[in-house]
Design a protein around this motif. Sequence first.
Motif, PDB file in Angstrom:
ATOM      1  N   ASP A 118       0.818  -1.222   0.000  1.00  0.00           N
ATOM      2  CA  ASP A 118       0.000   0.000   0.000  1.00  0.00           C
ATOM      3  C   ASP A 118       0.845   1.262   0.000  1.00  0.00           C
ATOM      4  N   ASP A 119       2.065   1.160   0.551  1.00  0.00           N
ATOM      5  CA  ASP A 119       2.815   2.378   0.850  1.00  0.00           C
ATOM      6  C   ASP A 119       3.982   2.666  -0.080  1.00  0.00           C
ATOM      7  N   GLU A 120       4.218   1.811  -1.069  1.00  0.00           N
ATOM      8  CA  GLU A 120       5.288   2.090  -2.025  1.00  0.00           C
ATOM      9  C   GLU A 120       5.051   1.306  -3.310  1.00  0.00           C
ATOM     10  N   PRO A 121       5.533   1.834  -4.435  1.00  0.00           N
ATOM     11  CA  PRO A 121       5.366   1.116  -5.700  1.00  0.00           C
ATOM     12  C   PRO A 121       6.305  -0.079  -5.771  1.00  0.00           C
ATOM     13  N   VAL A 122       5.903  -1.085  -6.524  1.00  0.00           N
ATOM     14  CA  VAL A 122       6.805  -2.214  -6.736  1.00  0.00           C
ATOM     15  C   VAL A 122       7.934  -1.782  -7.668  1.00  0.00           C
ATOM     16  N   SER A 123       9.090  -2.374  -7.457  1.00  0.00           N
ATOM     17  CA  SER A 123      10.260  -2.077  -8.284  1.00  0.00           C
ATOM     18  C   SER A 123      11.247  -3.215  -8.104  1.00  0.00           C
TER      19      SER A 123
END
Length: 353
Positions: free
Chosen positions: A106-111
């Motif tokens: 919820d709190d950061e984009p996947v990378s």
Amino acid sequence: MLRKLAAILLSVVAILAAGWLALRRPDIPYDTLETAYSLPTSNFQTIDGVKIHFTDAGPRDAPVIVLLHGFAASVHTWSQWQSRLDDTYRVIAIDLPGHGLSRVPDDEPVSRDYYVRTVGAIADQLQLDSFALAGSSMGGGIAWKYAAENPTRLDALVLVDAAGWPMSSEDRETSPLVFKLIRIPFVRTLMKDLDLSSLIEDGLSDSFTDQTFVTPEMVDRYSSLSRAPGHRGALLELSAQGPDSPASVRDRLAGIDLPTLILWGEDDKLIPVSHARQFDEAIAKSVLIVYEGTGHLPQEERAKESASDVIAFLDQHVSALSPPFIEEDADEVDSAANGATPQTATGGGARPR
């Protein structure tokens, strides 16, 4: 004349909008997907706030190998390896966040960097002091980056048609249509809520030399899992991320001092076999095996042969490191840990299969 042109443009827009609406597909709830696609060895744990799905098979006191799938794939790609390895190894296959049955943070984009951290967090949660790490395609790129950043935690590395080297313009031209489309920002936005089954089928067809592997069940699984809540957005986020520079990749690979097995399909249309040779040249303790008549997924298309090659590699480099073997012969353990054969220690070059 202007009225006529405006009417034509409005008609075109209406047709495109109708087509887009017709292709829209809602998310599929996780409960529904878990019922359909959980496996007998499935486990779920919440790690750093994200519910992660993984399979865990084999003796708990055996040497461990962790498996990472590729872009848009899932733990299912490793089923054949798991059934062949889990007699003597503990085999853990992970659905990376935004893939398979794992949730999306919820709190950061996947990378890619996020996935490297996720591998470490999962290993901590499962209390894996050391393990071998294998990855296919994107998962291979995550695996070697984790190895470069955590050299003392791994016993060995296995790269299967691994990502990491930037693609040439010629390679990009021959890549599957779905990968060409998702490079276009506007198209990515349109694709986020659409039924991508036909594009997924085209991508899978390009992943296999033997088209009998591309079954309706496989296409349906890939398509359904991509419709898990948040997954389509996560996949498009990943596709928007550019590659590292060749110099950066080369420098990081040069720092990997682990026994490394590189497996590749000679007919890979997604990541050309020339990249396999670049990995082999860059990693000191590597051995390369190229499978003739094989595409992007040798763990599926050449399951028996590739699993046998992995078992032979692990038996040489990992079994001797496990607790039951440590007290038997210290000299033998030291030899295995440092690379038992000249071929492995010096990056012995490609062996066709």
